[in-house]
Design a protein around this motif. Sequence first.
Motif, PDB file in Angstrom:
ATOM      1  N   PHE A 111       0.799  -1.360   0.158  1.00  0.00           N
ATOM      2  CA  PHE A 111      -0.028   0.066  -0.072  1.00  0.00           C
ATOM      3  C   PHE A 111       0.880   1.227   0.059  1.00  0.00           C
ATOM      4  O   PHE A 111       2.073   1.266   0.611  1.00  0.00           O
ATOM      5  CB  PHE A 111      -0.912  -0.067   1.167  1.00  0.00           C
ATOM      6  N   TYR A 140      -2.638  -2.494   5.588  1.00  0.00           N
ATOM      7  CA  TYR A 140      -3.396  -1.455   5.625  1.00  0.00           C
ATOM      8  C   TYR A 140      -4.236  -1.685   7.245  1.00  0.00           C
ATOM      9  O   TYR A 140      -4.743  -2.693   7.181  1.00  0.00           O
ATOM     10  CB  TYR A 140      -4.573  -1.314   4.448  1.00  0.00           C
ATOM     11  N   VAL A 169      -3.743   4.478   0.155  1.00  0.00           N
ATOM     12  CA  VAL A 169      -4.420   4.676   1.212  1.00  0.00           C
ATOM     13  C   VAL A 169      -4.181   6.064   2.086  1.00  0.00           C
ATOM     14  O   VAL A 169      -2.900   6.293   1.851  1.00  0.00           O
ATOM     15  CB  VAL A 169      -4.143   3.511   2.448  1.00  0.00           C
ATOM     16  N   TYR A 219      -8.954   3.565   1.439  1.00  0.00           N
ATOM     17  CA  TYR A 219      -8.175   3.062   0.537  1.00  0.00           C
ATOM     18  C   TYR A 219      -8.887   3.277  -0.825  1.00  0.00           C
ATOM     19  O   TYR A 219      -9.991   2.942  -1.001  1.00  0.00           O
ATOM     20  CB  TYR A 219      -7.630   1.544   0.815  1.00  0.00           C
TER      21      TYR A 219
END
Length: 212
Positions: free
Chosen positions: A24, A34, A204, A209
Amino acid sequence: MEERIVKLYTKNSSIPLKVVPGHFATNHSHVNYYLDMTTLKSRISEATEVAQNLAGDYMLNTVIDTIVCLDGMQVVGTLLAQELTRAGLHSMNAHNTIYVITPETNGTSQLIFRDNLQPMVQNKHVLILMASVTTGITVRKSAECISYYGGTVAGVASIFSNVAEVEGFPINAIFHQEDIPDYQSCAVHDCPMCKAGQRIDALVNSFGYSKL
């Protein structure tokens, strides 16, 4: 992403932290997890537990006049202010209460307070409340902003922190690096996942996200 969600709990709390492994990209770094805090920040039952957990470290000997909420933590900030007020936390402001405010971000990514909010920072003891602390960059920016407007940082609180302290400020967090021991936050040019050719799963930030 939802199929890979794992819920983590601490020994002393029933607060669930939803963790999703992957690759991410944040504003400051690349991370391999995340942390989905959506319900912790917006569902009253969970946000209340978060506030109660964080309040314990400030009830006895910390003066807090203002809570500055980042990362969409306004609901938790309001509940935290209620917990601290209910506990009789000493406040130095004239109204003997706690302000809950959020700064703006200008075009150069600086944090600012408008004129109407500045009295809630100037000469006040300010708690910085965040969802997560990964690199410490936002903590530094927030502390500089509060100092610029004449406030004093009374503490930094967050749901998750990957570091123990930033610029001498201890981070009071519910979840820590040891709860996710293989958590990594890397500069873009040092990201091992990028070097291995692993595609980014999502962008994100504090709002959530966006899959790629």
